[in-house]
Each structure stands twice: as C-alpha cells, then as structure tokens.
Design a protein around this motif. Structure first.
Motif, PDB file in Angstrom:
ATOM      1  N   CYS A 539       0.853  -1.006   0.225  1.00  0.00           N
ATOM      2  CA  CYS A 539      -0.050   0.026   0.006  1.00  0.00           C
ATOM      3  C   CYS A 539       0.894   1.360   0.014  1.00  0.00           C
ATOM      4  O   CYS A 539       1.701   1.341   0.742  1.00  0.00           O
ATOM      5  CB  CYS A 539      -0.913  -0.147   1.274  1.00  0.00           C
ATOM      6  SG  CYS A 539      -2.206  -1.252   1.093  1.00  0.00           S
ATOM      7  N   ILE A 540       0.598   1.944  -0.849  1.00  0.00           N
ATOM      8  CA  ILE A 540       1.273   3.516  -0.937  1.00  0.00           C
ATOM      9  C   ILE A 540       0.607   4.314  -0.248  1.00  0.00           C
ATOM     10  O   ILE A 540      -0.703   4.537  -0.207  1.00  0.00           O
ATOM     11  CB  ILE A 540       1.557   3.905  -2.526  1.00  0.00           C
ATOM     12  CG1 ILE A 540       1.964   2.793  -3.237  1.00  0.00           C
ATOM     13  CG2 ILE A 540       2.094   5.125  -2.557  1.00  0.00           C
ATOM     14  CD1 ILE A 540       3.257   2.268  -2.763  1.00  0.00           C
ATOM     15  N   HIS A 541       1.379   5.377   0.677  1.00  0.00           N
ATOM     16  CA  HIS A 541       0.905   6.210   1.656  1.00  0.00           C
ATOM     17  C   HIS A 541       1.298   7.604   0.774  1.00  0.00           C
ATOM     18  O   HIS A 541       2.390   7.824   0.728  1.00  0.00           O
ATOM     19  CB  HIS A 541       1.449   6.101   2.825  1.00  0.00           C
ATOM     20  CG  HIS A 541       1.135   7.341   3.800  1.00  0.00           C
ATOM     21  ND1 HIS A 541      -0.067   7.165   4.925  1.00  0.00           N
ATOM     22  CD2 HIS A 541       1.615   8.369   3.977  1.00  0.00           C
ATOM     23  CE1 HIS A 541       0.125   8.149   5.408  1.00  0.00           C
ATOM     24  NE2 HIS A 541       0.903   9.216   4.912  1.00  0.00           N
ATOM     25  N   ALA A 542       0.343   8.234   0.283  1.00  0.00           N
ATOM     26  CA  ALA A 542       0.308   9.562  -0.310  1.00  0.00           C
ATOM     27  C   ALA A 542      -0.730  10.510   0.319  1.00  0.00           C
ATOM     28  O   ALA A 542      -1.686  10.350   0.442  1.00  0.00           O
ATOM     29  CB  ALA A 542       0.074   9.374  -1.780  1.00  0.00           C
ATOM     30  N   ALA A 543      -0.151  11.743   0.965  1.00  0.00           N
ATOM     31  CA  ALA A 543      -0.872  12.789   1.534  1.00  0.00           C
ATOM     32  C   ALA A 543      -0.334  13.966   0.944  1.00  0.00           C
ATOM     33  O   ALA A 543       0.867  14.376   0.503  1.00  0.00           O
ATOM     34  CB  ALA A 543      -0.690  12.646   2.969  1.00  0.00           C
ATOM     35  N   ASP A 544      -1.234  15.190   1.505  1.00  0.00           N
ATOM     36  CA  ASP A 544      -0.789  16.642   1.140  1.00  0.00           C
ATOM     37  C   ASP A 544      -1.184  17.411   2.323  1.00  0.00           C
ATOM     38  O   ASP A 544      -0.853  16.783   3.530  1.00  0.00           O
ATOM     39  CB  ASP A 544      -1.668  17.043  -0.160  1.00  0.00           C
ATOM     40  CG  ASP A 544      -3.218  17.008   0.292  1.00  0.00           C
ATOM     41  OD1 ASP A 544      -3.531  16.997   1.310  1.00  0.00           O
ATOM     42  OD2 ASP A 544      -4.078  16.965  -0.765  1.00  0.00           O
ATOM     43  N   MET A 545      -1.232  18.458   2.071  1.00  0.00           N
ATOM     44  CA  MET A 545      -0.765  19.611   3.411  1.00  0.00           C
ATOM     45  C   MET A 545      -2.118  19.744   4.150  1.00  0.00           C
ATOM     46  O   MET A 545      -2.239  20.431   5.073  1.00  0.00           O
ATOM     47  CB  MET A 545      -0.252  20.675   3.073  1.00  0.00           C
ATOM     48  CG  MET A 545       1.362  20.690   2.541  1.00  0.00           C
ATOM     49  SD  MET A 545       2.073  20.402   3.670  1.00  0.00           S
ATOM     50  CE  MET A 545       2.481  21.920   4.593  1.00  0.00           C
ATOM     51  N   ILE A 555      -6.158  10.792   3.323  1.00  0.00           N
ATOM     52  CA  ILE A 555      -4.884  10.048   2.713  1.00  0.00           C
ATOM     53  C   ILE A 555      -5.584   9.105   1.820  1.00  0.00           C
ATOM     54  O   ILE A 555      -6.228   8.224   2.105  1.00  0.00           O
ATOM     55  CB  ILE A 555      -4.171   9.085   3.783  1.00  0.00           C
ATOM     56  CG1 ILE A 555      -3.335  10.127   4.626  1.00  0.00           C
ATOM     57  CG2 ILE A 555      -3.292   8.067   3.177  1.00  0.00           C
ATOM     58  CD1 ILE A 555      -2.646   9.356   5.964  1.00  0.00           C
ATOM     59  N   GLU A 556      -4.904   9.092   0.428  1.00  0.00           N
ATOM     60  CA  GLU A 556      -5.323   8.248  -0.559  1.00  0.00           C
ATOM     61  C   GLU A 556      -4.306   7.083  -0.281  1.00  0.00           C
ATOM     62  O   GLU A 556      -3.098   7.347  -0.806  1.00  0.00           O
ATOM     63  CB  GLU A 556      -5.439   8.969  -1.797  1.00  0.00           C
ATOM     64  CG  GLU A 556      -5.422   8.027  -3.121  1.00  0.00           C
ATOM     65  CD  GLU A 556      -6.907   8.042  -3.379  1.00  0.00           C
ATOM     66  OE1 GLU A 556      -7.161   7.402  -4.670  1.00  0.00           O
ATOM     67  OE2 GLU A 556      -7.600   8.643  -2.989  1.00  0.00           O
TER      68      GLU A 556
END
Length: 734
Positions: A539-545, A555-556
């Motif tokens: 699973c890839i953890h990608a987030a913004d501010m 988080i997507e």
C-alpha cells in the motif's frame, strides 16, 4: 633609492585617495521596523542600511559610528535609550543589516526608533539621523495571506510544487536533476500580469533583476528570522529597507527568463543560521505551505481572505496513486540486485512481470524495491489536449499487509497510521542549498526516484523547460518521519529475511560494503521466513498538506496485491482417522539444527470395515493438487498403483483470497483391502503419493518417509526447498 621613493609615494597617494572617497557624504540611513510574528516574547526587527549613491562599491565599510536608539512614543523628546553602537568600519555601505530589539517590557504601547550615523570628513564632524515610524509590537497581523491575486480573487493554481524534481537543470555547462526549493504559483486565471502581494508583514532586504525580478523580504517569526523570496515579478516601486505590511502590493507576475508553461511567481522561504563565528551561515530551505498552515493553526483565525484548506491544497483533492507516464504501471517491483553503482537506469528486465500468475497476481520473491507513481492535482489548468498540471505529494511512503482471511489483512511492514515515509515535504528539505553541490547530489536523486528518462511524466505543455518525475522508490528509507538522513539506497523489502531480523522490512546488512546489493540476511528454511509465502498487499501512502497529522480521512492509499514465493511447498503433516480416532500421524518438522525431520505415530491399527478420513496440511497454500498425475479426478492424490482420490480444501475454494493449506480426502472401507499391503511382520502399509503446485507455480517438494522405514537417517540436511539469495534469487527453486 629612486625605486624605493617611488614605491612609498604610490602608497601614500593610494591612502590619500582612499581617504578622499570617504569625504563623500552618506546620502541616507534608510531603516524600517517590523513586528515579531507569533513570538512568545515581545520583540521587533529593525532593518537598516547606509546608502551612498555616488561611486563607492557596496563592499566598502562605513568609517563612522552607527547607533540605534528607542523610546516610548509618549516619552518627551530627547529621552532616547541606546540599544546598539557599531564601531567604525564594522558595517558596509549599501548593504542591508538588521537588529532585533529583545528588551521590550510592554508590547501593547507604541515605540519610536532612530538611527544616528556619526562621521567626520574634511569639513568637520557630522551626524546623520533617520527616524523610524512608531510601532506597537503586539499589534501586527499574524496570518499569512495568499500572495497571488487577480483583483480581490486569490489565484491558487500551482505550477510546480515544493520538492518537485526538475530536469534538465543547467549549471556549469552540464545538466542535473534538481529538487524545487519553493512553490510556483501561476493561478487559475492564466493571466501573466496577476498581482503579487506581501504574504506577511516584513522588511524588504533585496531587490534585483535575476530571473526576471526577485524580492527578498525578511520576516521575524516565532523569534527566528526568515527570508521570503518572491521571484519573477515586476516591482517598479519597491525599495530596499522598507516595511511592507501583510497583503500590500509588491508588483505583478512577469517571467521573461524561464518561460515555462505559464508565467508564475516563485515563492520560497529560507533561514540563515550563523552557527560558527566568522564562518559562512548554514542555509535551510522550508516549504511555504508549512508556514501557511502553521499560521492558520496557531492563531485559530480562518477569517482572512483565504481559508486554511485552500492555502494548502488549492483544489481540495487528495493525491492520486496512478501512472504519470506512458508505462501504465502505478506500482512496480524492482528486483535486487539490479546494479551495484548509481546512476541506475532501469530496464524492463529489472522488474517483476505484471500478472505473472494465472490469477493475474504478480509473483515476487527475495529482495526488491517498491516503485510507486503518485501525484497531486493542485491546479485546474489543462493544455489544449486536456493534460492537467501534476505536482508531487507532500508525503510519500508505504506499508505492507498479509492476507489472513477472505476479507482480512494483518499489518506486517509498518501500519497505515505509521508507514515508512520516504519524504515529508512539510518539515524536511531534500535538495541542495547551492548550485555548486548539484554534481555530487545526483547519486542521492537516483536513490529517491526511478530516474530512467522513459519514466518522465507526461507534460501538460509542449514548451515546458523541465521534465518531471513522480516515480518514487518508497523502500529506500528506514525511517517514519520523512527525513533526508533516513534515505538509504540499500533499504528494500526483503521477503526472504529470517525471523531474527528486527527491522519491519526485513533488511539487515551482513557486511559494511555499502555498494553491495546482496548485503542482507536471508532465511535458511521455510519455517524461518519472516514473510511466509502467500498473498500480500503493498500500500502506498500519499498525502498533501491538508492534515498535518496524516489522518486517514485525508490520505489516498493505493494498494497492489502480490504473491510472495520464496519456497517450494512441502507436506507438513498427514493424518488418517477412523471414527474420529487417529490411525496415523506423520509430520515433517524443523529441529534446532535447521534440519527437516520426519516423525510418525500409529496409535491405532486400521479397521478394514471403517471408512478412512485423511487430512493433509501443507507448508503454504496450494493452488491445486495432482499436477503430476494423469488422473481425471480433480485435485487428486494417488494411493497404491492407480487409485486416485479427490481432495477438497476445507474452505471449498482453493484459490485466493482464501488460505488453502489444509486439504481433506475420504477412502471408502470397500477400497482399503485393494490399496494396502501387509509386510511379513504383519504391518499394514498404505502408500500415498501427493503432488501439487503453490500459487507461485512451484511444484511440491518430494519429501519421503522411506529413510525411517529403511532404518536410516530421518532428517534432511541438504536441498532445503527455499530460494538462495547468494545465487541472486533469479532462478526457480530446485
């Protein structure tokens, strides 16, 4: 003698000329004062410079004494308190300086400041005085505002994000990969002349025409000075050492140098730390988004022109884990070893094949890197072909889970709330502070991204000067906070690691050779595997501010299922039962010396009048049985010469997502006499043969019980059915 006299005369003449240069008046002592924003103590920042508009160069020192004074605005004239005195030749003319007044007792009253410059020239002694407008220290605005607007409407579109990777970046005749040290704002209206405003109160430190115009503001925030760079703007009326209140007009966007997709404002924030007296300062780069967010949260006031969410994510959408180029892979798995020295130019053979198993799940084994493509839309701009601007996520990382049931997963490498984090762009800077460092920085870039030119993202505009990469090697870290110090090119997910390795990803170096890609420990047998064969999801953890706490609501996380296949399966046990009572218990178990040993118990004799129920337990889930037999029976085992019995998995469906390690079969009582034989000693024998494949397509290991029958050794010490990392893990099991 003539030569000596001539030399002395030249020195005297030079000194006289040097003295004469200082007889020219200092035209002005320009100064300004600014609040300390969100400071715990009452402090103000005073900026000043001595201006000589005549011939002396900016690096010449002022010969006179400069003094800084303060008084409360209600104090009678003349009652000034001396704060600082600079001796002659201690500051340079035409150069910005600042001084922090920390000795303020009451921040709610108004103060006056002045600067005196005492000097002597050929006409006598003089004092040049500059008065600074009154200031009330605690009355300053404490919220950032968005710096780009069209009229009263903020323009939030982001062209290039903080830490976005640019290539080719020119320096000294070569081109390099470079991390972007700010954010480029081009707005949503695509108007080059959009206005630029001061994002927070501060003092103008410098203006120049480099890269089509830069303004540098000094901001005093929480007791620390920061430089705010606002680049590529036209600023006809902004002067050095003037105070600019928050939201005051600085100029408009103009960009005649870079001319990337759109003209834009470059917004950067830096801090200079003078850690060693007399040495150059240490430069630290910051993400402007972090300052926007911290101001809004600290003050709890969102009633400004801009709201917090709009500031940190202009179009309020989460990052996307998806392909950004033409290779159609959002998550790929790069085998280790693939190269011993960077730079690493990947080829298709470096990756595990997609859908390599019959059920389209990718088979993986041994050690590998996880390459994830992720980006964040922070603008609605599209080209004529409909391609949108892409930016990098602020946070990128990963975690791994193992399937434990049809709808259940267990965390095995970190967790969704505490994943490995390759980068956290809110708090850490990954690039270089000076262009001269670029040549030595390229190896680091190659550990951070998969930098093959064919993996460059699809650009939105044909005339873009830079290629961009969103292919992150998320396994090249051993930390949870996204710090540059945790980036390690040897880190990877070692699926064949032994249980003794404490690290979550299974990586444990075996020697100090940092460029050895086989520098990790691996298990010697199946039961020692830290990650037993089976289904896992990466699973890839990608987030913004939007959320500083990485809340799962923002988080997507995109996951891909793989099948870890490091060992050939073997039979762990066979049990035969009549009326629920055991008549045979055969097991193959690992002992303390890492030997696979056979054990057998026959607690009860066979009753020829009763059916036999059999239970087979395998070392790992089996895709099918009977692969080596020509029987028409599905999932058959062979008993005797040509007798086949169909086996059934206890969950009735021997395929993912279930865990078919346990299979059962039944033998009618009428068949027993036909499939058994009696030895001269009166023992009834039943010869059972089992074949099959695991979900990696590996055939069942042939482990027999004949050594025990023949009276020989009962343990296997060689030919352990597991992949050997010393051989590179590039061949199938033998």
């Amino acid at each position: 003698m003539k030569k000596i006299f001539h030399f002395v005369f030249q020195i005297i003449f030079f000194v006289l000329l040097f003295k004469q240069a200082y007889t020219q008046d200092i035209n002005e002592i320009r100064c300004a004062v600014s609040h300390c924003i969100s400071c715990t103590n009452t402090e103000v920042l005073i900026g000043y410079l001595g201006i000589d508009n005549a011939s002396p160069a900016s690096n010449e020192t002022l010969p006179g004494t400069l003094r800084i004074y303060r008084r409360t605005s209600s104090t009678p004239a003349g009652a000034w308190q001396l704060l600082r005195s600079y001796n002659p030749n201690s500051i340079e003319r035409n150069t910005y300086y600042d001084f922090i007044d920390t000795n303020i007792l009451d921040g709610s009253v108004s103060y006056d400041y002045k600067i005196d410059y005492d000097y002597t020239d050929t006409s006598g002694s003089h004092t040049l005085t500059s008065n600074i407008p009154s200031i009330t220290p605690n009355a300053g605005t404490k919220n950032f505002s968005w710096p780009v607007k069209n009229g009263a409407t903020p323009s939030y579109g982001i062209l290039h994000n903080f830490h976005q990777i640019h290539y080719p970046f020119p320096y000294a005749g070569n081109t390099y990969y470079k991390f972007h040290n700010g954010i480029d704002i081009n707005g949503e209206l695509n108007i080059d002349s959009e206005n630029v405003y001061a994002p927070i109160s501060g003092i103008i430190r410098a203006t120049n025409n480099l890269e089509s115009g830069d303004i540098i503001m000094v901001v005093f925030y929480k007791g620390t000075k920061y430089d705010i760079t606002l680049g590529h703007i036209d600023h006809p009326s902004v002067n050095i050492c003037t105070y600019m209140p928050n939201n005051s007009l600085l100029g408009n966007i103009t960009d005649e140098t870079w001319q990337t997709q759109d003209n834009h404002l470059h917004w950067g924030i830096q801090r200079y730390d003078y850690l060693i007296p007399g040495a150059p300062p240490t430069l630290t780069i910051f993400n402007p988004y972090s300052f926007v967010k911290s101001f809004v949260e600290t003050d709890g006031n969102l009633n400004t022109v801009d709201t917090g969410n709009q500031n940190v994510d202009p179009i309020l959408t989460p990052p996307i884990v998806s392909t950004s180029n033409s290779n159609s892979h959002s998550i790929r798995f790069k085998q280790v070893p693939y190269s011993t020295t960077p730079p690493i130019e990947s080829t298709e053979n470096d990756y595990f094949a997609e859908g390599s198993m019959a059920n389209e799940i990718r088979e993986v084994y041994c050690a590998f890197d996880i390459i994830a493509e992720a980006f964040d839309y922070q603008s609605t701009h599209t080209s004529s072909s409909g391609v949108r601007h892409k930016n990098n996520p602020e946070i990128i990382g990963y975690y791994v889970q193992k399937r434990t049931g049809q709808n259940s997963w267990t965390n095995v490498v970190q967790t969704p709330t505490t994943p490995y984090i390759l980068i956290d762009g809110r708090n850490h800077w990954f690039g270089v502070n000076h262009k001269a460092e670029l040549p030595n920085h390229q190896d680091f870039v190659n550990t951070f991204i998969d930098s093959n030119m064919s993996l460059s993202a699809t650009n939105a505009w044909d005339n873009n000067k830079w290629d961009h990469w969103f292919t992150f090697n998320v396994t090249n870290t051993n930390g949870l906070n996204g710090s540059k110090s945790n980036v390690d090119p040897l880190q990877c997910w070692v699926t064949n690691a032994p249980n003794s390795v404490p690290s979550e990803n299974g990586f444990a170096p075996t020697n100090s050779t940092t460029d050895d890609p086989q520098n990790y420990q691996y298990a010697q047998h199946y039961n020692d595997l830290k990650f037993p064969d089976g289904e896992y999801r990466v699973c890839i953890h990608a987030a913004d501010m939007i959320d500083d706490n990485d809340s799962q609501n923002n988080i997507e996380a995109s996951c891909e299922t793989v099948y870890v296949s490091n060992a050939r399966p073997f039979v762990e046990s066979v049990g035969l039962y009549q009326n629920g009572e055991p008549i045979l218990q055969s097991t193959w178990e690992w002992d303390a010396a890492n030997q696979l040993c056979y054990n057998r118990e026959m607690p009860n004799p066979i009753d020829m009048s009763l059916d036999i129920h059999g239970v087979i337990i395998f070392s790992e889930p089996m895709q099918e049985l009977g692969t080596q037999f020509s029987s028409s029976e599905p999932n058959a085992i062979k008993i005797g010469d040509n007798n086949y019995y169909s086996c059934t998995h206890t969950l009735n469906n021997p395929s993912p997502p279930q865990d078919p390690k346990v299979w059962t079969f039944d033998i009618p009582a009428a068949d027993i006499s036909n499939i058994t034989e009696t030895t001269p000693q009166g023992t009834t024998l039943l010869q059972l043969e089992i074949s099959g494949q695991d979900f990696g397509g590996n055939e069942l290991e042939e482990l027999h019980n004949y050594p025990e029958i023949a009276g020989g050794a009962t343990c296997i010490t060689t030919g352990i059915p597991i992949r050997d990392s010393s051989q590179g893990c590039n061949t199938t099991n033998t």
